[in-house]
Design a protein around this motif. Structure first.
Motif, mmCIF file in Angstrom:
data_model
loop_
_atom_site.group_PDB
_atom_site.id
_atom_site.type_symbol
_atom_site.label_atom_id
_atom_site.label_comp_id
_atom_site.label_asym_id
_atom_site.label_seq_id
_atom_site.Cartn_x
_atom_site.Cartn_y
_atom_site.Cartn_z
ATOM 1 N N ARG A 1 4.530 12.130 2.604
ATOM 2 C CA ARG A 1 5.829 12.697 2.967
ATOM 3 C C ARG A 1 6.564 11.792 3.949
ATOM 4 O O ARG A 1 7.789 11.663 3.896
ATOM 5 N N THR A 2 5.815 11.209 4.863
ATOM 6 C CA THR A 2 6.387 10.248 5.809
ATOM 7 C C THR A 2 5.519 9.005 5.792
ATOM 8 O O THR A 2 4.296 9.098 5.651
ATOM 9 N N PHE A 3 6.156 7.855 5.916
ATOM 10 C CA PHE A 3 5.414 6.596 5.896
ATOM 11 C C PHE A 3 5.552 5.956 7.267
ATOM 12 O O PHE A 3 6.539 5.303 7.580
ATOM 13 N N THR A 4 4.540 6.165 8.117
ATOM 14 C CA THR A 4 4.573 5.715 9.501
ATOM 15 C C THR A 4 3.960 4.322 9.636
ATOM 16 O O THR A 4 3.472 3.727 8.667
ATOM 17 N N LYS A 5 3.942 3.817 10.868
ATOM 18 C CA LYS A 5 3.334 2.514 11.150
ATOM 19 C C LYS A 5 1.856 2.536 10.779
ATOM 20 O O LYS A 5 1.317 1.544 10.262
ATOM 21 N N GLN A 6 1.206 3.665 11.026
ATOM 22 C CA GLN A 6 -0.203 3.791 10.680
ATOM 23 C C GLN A 6 -0.414 3.657 9.173
ATOM 24 O O GLN A 6 -1.383 3.041 8.719
ATOM 25 N N ASN A 7 0.512 4.225 8.381
ATOM 26 C CA ASN A 7 0.419 4.100 6.931
ATOM 27 C C ASN A 7 0.566 2.648 6.489
ATOM 28 O O ASN A 7 -0.128 2.194 5.567
ATOM 29 N N TRP A 8 1.463 1.926 7.146
ATOM 30 C CA TRP A 8 1.644 0.508 6.820
ATOM 31 C C TRP A 8 0.376 -0.276 7.146
ATOM 32 O O TRP A 8 -0.026 -1.183 6.403
ATOM 33 N N VAL A 9 -0.260 0.039 8.281
ATOM 34 C CA VAL A 9 -1.502 -0.635 8.659
ATOM 35 C C VAL A 9 -2.585 -0.373 7.614
ATOM 36 O O VAL A 9 -3.312 -1.288 7.196
ATOM 37 N N MET A 10 -2.698 0.894 7.179
ATOM 38 C CA MET A 10 -3.692 1.252 6.163
ATOM 39 C C MET A 10 -3.411 0.512 4.853
ATOM 40 O O MET A 10 -4.343 0.027 4.195
ATOM 41 N N LEU A 11 -2.145 0.428 4.465
ATOM 42 C CA LEU A 11 -1.775 -0.277 3.242
ATOM 43 C C LEU A 11 -2.135 -1.756 3.356
ATOM 44 O O LEU A 11 -2.653 -2.361 2.400
ATOM 45 N N GLU B 1 -4.481 -3.090 5.197
ATOM 46 C CA GLU B 1 -5.930 -3.234 5.124
ATOM 47 C C GLU B 1 -6.434 -3.133 3.692
ATOM 48 O O GLU B 1 -7.331 -3.888 3.267
ATOM 49 N N LYS B 2 -5.877 -2.206 2.918
ATOM 50 C CA LYS B 2 -6.282 -2.056 1.517
ATOM 51 C C LYS B 2 -5.941 -3.301 0.706
ATOM 52 O O LYS B 2 -6.738 -3.767 -0.107
ATOM 53 N N LEU B 3 -4.734 -3.837 0.913
ATOM 54 C CA LEU B 3 -4.313 -5.029 0.175
ATOM 55 C C LEU B 3 -5.184 -6.221 0.532
ATOM 56 O O LEU B 3 -5.533 -7.040 -0.344
ATOM 57 N N GLU B 4 -5.529 -6.324 1.815
ATOM 58 C CA GLU B 4 -6.392 -7.426 2.229
ATOM 59 C C GLU B 4 -7.777 -7.296 1.613
ATOM 60 O O GLU B 4 -8.391 -8.301 1.215
ATOM 61 N N LYS B 5 -8.285 -6.069 1.526
ATOM 62 C CA LYS B 5 -9.583 -5.835 0.908
ATOM 63 C C LYS B 5 -9.550 -6.186 -0.571
ATOM 64 O O LYS B 5 -10.494 -6.817 -1.099
ATOM 65 N N TRP B 6 -8.485 -5.795 -1.249
ATOM 66 C CA TRP B 6 -8.329 -6.145 -2.665
ATOM 67 C C TRP B 6 -8.291 -7.658 -2.842
ATOM 68 O O TRP B 6 -8.872 -8.198 -3.776
ATOM 69 N N ARG B 7 -7.586 -8.328 -1.935
ATOM 70 C CA ARG B 7 -7.481 -9.786 -2.030
ATOM 71 C C ARG B 7 -8.855 -10.431 -1.862
ATOM 72 O O ARG B 7 -9.209 -11.376 -2.577
ATOM 73 N N GLU B 8 -9.650 -9.911 -0.925
ATOM 74 C CA GLU B 8 -10.999 -10.435 -0.713
ATOM 75 C C GLU B 8 -11.868 -10.218 -1.949
ATOM 76 O O GLU B 8 -12.626 -11.112 -2.362
ATOM 77 N N ASN B 9 -11.763 -9.022 -2.531
ATOM 78 C CA ASN B 9 -12.556 -8.726 -3.730
ATOM 79 C C ASN B 9 -12.168 -9.627 -4.899
ATOM 80 O O ASN B 9 -13.031 -10.104 -5.639
ATOM 81 N N LEU B 10 -10.881 -9.834 -5.075
ATOM 82 C CA LEU B 10 -10.410 -10.700 -6.159
ATOM 83 C C LEU B 10 -10.857 -12.142 -5.931
ATOM 84 O O LEU B 10 -11.215 -12.854 -6.881
ATOM 85 N N ALA B 11 -10.834 -12.570 -4.665
ATOM 86 C CA ALA B 11 -11.291 -13.928 -4.343
ATOM 87 C C ALA B 11 -12.762 -14.093 -4.663
ATOM 88 O O ALA B 11 -13.207 -15.139 -5.171
ATOM 89 N N ALA B 12 -13.546 -13.033 -4.382
ATOM 90 C CA ALA B 12 -14.981 -13.077 -4.676
ATOM 91 C C ALA B 12 -15.230 -13.148 -6.174
ATOM 92 O O ALA B 12 -16.090 -13.908 -6.655
ATOM 93 N N VAL B 13 -14.483 -12.341 -6.949
ATOM 94 C CA VAL B 13 -14.609 -12.371 -8.412
ATOM 95 C C VAL B 13 -14.237 -13.740 -8.949
ATOM 96 O O VAL B 13 -14.915 -14.309 -9.826
ATOM 97 N N ASP B 14 -13.142 -14.306 -8.420
ATOM 98 C CA ASP B 14 -12.695 -15.625 -8.861
ATOM 99 C C ASP B 14 -13.750 -16.679 -8.574
ATOM 100 O O ASP B 14 -14.025 -17.556 -9.412
#
Length: 383
Positions: free
Chosen positions: A342-352, A354-367
Motif C-alpha cells: 500500500r505504501t512504498f517506504t525507504k525500508q521497502n526500497w532497502v528490501m528490494l 537486497e533481493k536484487l543483489e541476491k538475485w544478481r549473486e545467484n545468477l553470477a554463481a550459475v554463470d
C-alpha cells in the motif's frame, strides 16, 4: 497561411468548393448569401443552426459540415480562430437527436486533425472535442495517451492554466466512463501542475481527486498522491484525514472516523458500505505484508467481518489482483503468496535492493558454474 500549406478535404479551390456547396444547399432549399468565399463562409458558420432545424439526412448533414470545416481550415488567419470557435461551439450545442452524437464527434475530430500539428487553434478544438465526448459519453475519438497529450501541450505552447483546463476535462471524461487508469493519470498530472505557492487554488481539484480515488473500486494504491502539493494543502482537514486512512490506515481507524463524523461520508459523495468493503481489502493487504499465514480468527477481528463471510470476501479480494492467496478450510487460515504494498517506504526500497543483489549473486554463481562446465569437456562427457 496559404491554402496550399493546409490539408483539405477537397482538392479544389476555395471558390469552387463554395460554389459547389451553395448549389447543393440551394437544392435543399437553403438561401445562401452571395459574395467572396470568405463572406459566404462567415455567414454559413454564423447561421449553422438552420441546418439542424430541418429534416436533413445524416450523410447530407455530415457532407455540409465537412465542407464548411474544410473552408475554415484554409481561411485567412485573421478570421480562422473566430470561425473555429463559433463552428465548434455550434457543433457542441447543436440541438439534434442523440443518434447524431457520433457525427458531432467525427466532425470535431476531422477539424482537429485537419489543422496542422503546430496550430494553436488545435487546443481550442480539442477542448470542444473533450466536452462533446463528455456529453456523448463516448471516448472513441479522444487521444488518451499522456505522453502524446504532453507533446500536444508543448507544441501548442499552452500556458499552465490552459494545461490545467485540458487535464481537468480529460479527468472528467475518463472518470465518468470508469476508465480508472487514465482518470488517475490525468488527475495526478493536473495536481502536479500546482506548486506550493499555487496549491490553494487547487482545493476543489484535490478534493475531487481524493473522493474519486476512494470511490473507484479499481484503485487501491495511491500513496504517491500524498506528495502532491494540492493534497498537502488539505492537511488538517477531515477529507485529508480520511484519505490518509485509505492510504495506510486500517478498518478500526476507518470505523472510528465514521463514528465521529457520521454525515461526512455521504455529504461528500461517498458510500459507507462500499468504503467498508474497500477498507477491508486494504486492511487485508496490510496484514498480508506482515504475515504469510492469516487465521480466520485474526481476519474476523481485524476486518470486523462475520466468520461465514470470510471466504467470499477473500475471493473478492483476489479478484482485485492486489493479493494472491489461497484458503485452507481445514486449518481455517489464508496463505498469502504475494501482495501489493500500500505504501512504498525507504525500508521497502532497502528490501528490494537486497533481493536484487541476491538475485544478481545467484545468477553470477550459475554463470560461473556453466563457464566451468564448458571449460572442462570431460565433465560434459561424464554427464
Amino acid at each position: 497561411m496559404s491554402q496550399n500549406d493546409m490539408p483539405v478535404f477537397c482538392d479544389v479551390s476555395a471558390e469552387e468548393q463554395v460554389d459547389a456547396l451553395k448549389a447543393f444547399l440551394n437544392r435543399l432549399g437553403f438561401k445562401i448569401v452571395s459574395g467572396a468565399w470568405q463572406d459566404v463562409l462567415i455567414d454559413l458558420v454564423k447561421n449553422l443552426d438552420r441546418f439542424y432545424a430541418t429534416e436533413i439526412k445524416e450523410p447530407d448533414l455530415e457532407m455540409i459540415l465537412n465542407s464548411i470545416l474544410s473552408l475554415i481550415i484554409i481561411s485567412p488567419e485573421e478570421i480562422c480562430g473566430k470561425l473555429i470557435s463559433q463552428f465548434s461551439e455550434h457543433i457542441l450545442r447543436a440541438k439534434i437527436p442523440e443518434r447524431y452524437n457520433t457525427l458531432k464527434l467525427r466532425i470535431l475530430s476531422n477539424l482537429f486533425h485537419g489543422l496542422i500539428s503546430t496550430s494553436r487553434h488545435r487546443y481550442a478544438v480539442y477542448l470542444y472535442l473533450i466536452k462533446c465526448s463528455i456529453m456523448a459519453r463516448n471516448l472513441q475519438f479522444l487521444q488518451l495517451d499522456l505522453g502524446l497529450i504532453k507533446r500536444y501541450i508543448q507544441t501548442w505552447q499552452s500556458t499552465i492554466e490552459e494545461s490545467q483546463v485540458l487535464y481537468r476535462l480529460l479527468f472528467e471524461a475518463t472518470s465518468q466512463m470508469n476508465d480508472s487508469k487514465n482518470a488517475l493519470k490525468f488527475i495526478t498530472q493536473l495536481l502536479g501542475t500546482y506548486t506550493k505557492e499555487t496549491a490553494s487554488k487547487s482545493r476543489e481539484d484535490a478534493h475531487k481527486c481524493i473522493v474519486y480515488c476512494i470511490n473507484d473500486p479499481n484503485i487501491f494504491i495511491f500513496d504517491n498522491l500524498l506528495l502532491l502539493e494540492p493534497i498537502k494543502f488539505l492537511e488538517g482537514e477531515q477529507i485529508h484525514n480520511l484519505f490518509t486512512i485509505f492510504v495506510s490506515g486500517n478498518m478500526s481507524q476507518y470505523m472510528e472516523f465514521t463514528n465521529t463524523h457520521k454525515q461526512f461520508i455521504s455529504q461528500n459523495g461517498m458510500d459507507h458500505e462500499k468504503n467498508v468493503n474497500k477498507m477491508r481489502i486494504l486492511s487485508l493487504m496490510t496484514l498480508a505484508e506482515n504475515s504469510k499465514e492469516l487465521s480466520f480468527d485474526l481476519l474476523e477481528k481485524e476486518l470486523q467481518i462475520d466468520a461465514d463471510e470470510i471466504e467470499s470476501f477473500v475471493i473478492d479480494a483476489i479478484r482485485t489482483k492486489c493479493i494472491r492467496c489461497k484458503i485452507d478450510h481445514l486449518a481455517k487460515n489464508v496463505t498469502v503468496m504475494s501482495v501489493g504494498y500500500r505504501t512504498f517506504t525507504k525500508q521497502n526500497w532497502v528490501m528490494l535492493k537486497e533481493k536484487l543483489e541476491k538475485w544478481r549473486e545467484n545468477l553470477a554463481a550459475v554463470d560461473q558454474n556453466l563457464t566451468n562446465i564448458i571449460a572442462q569437456p570431460s565433465l560434459l562427457q561424464m554427464s
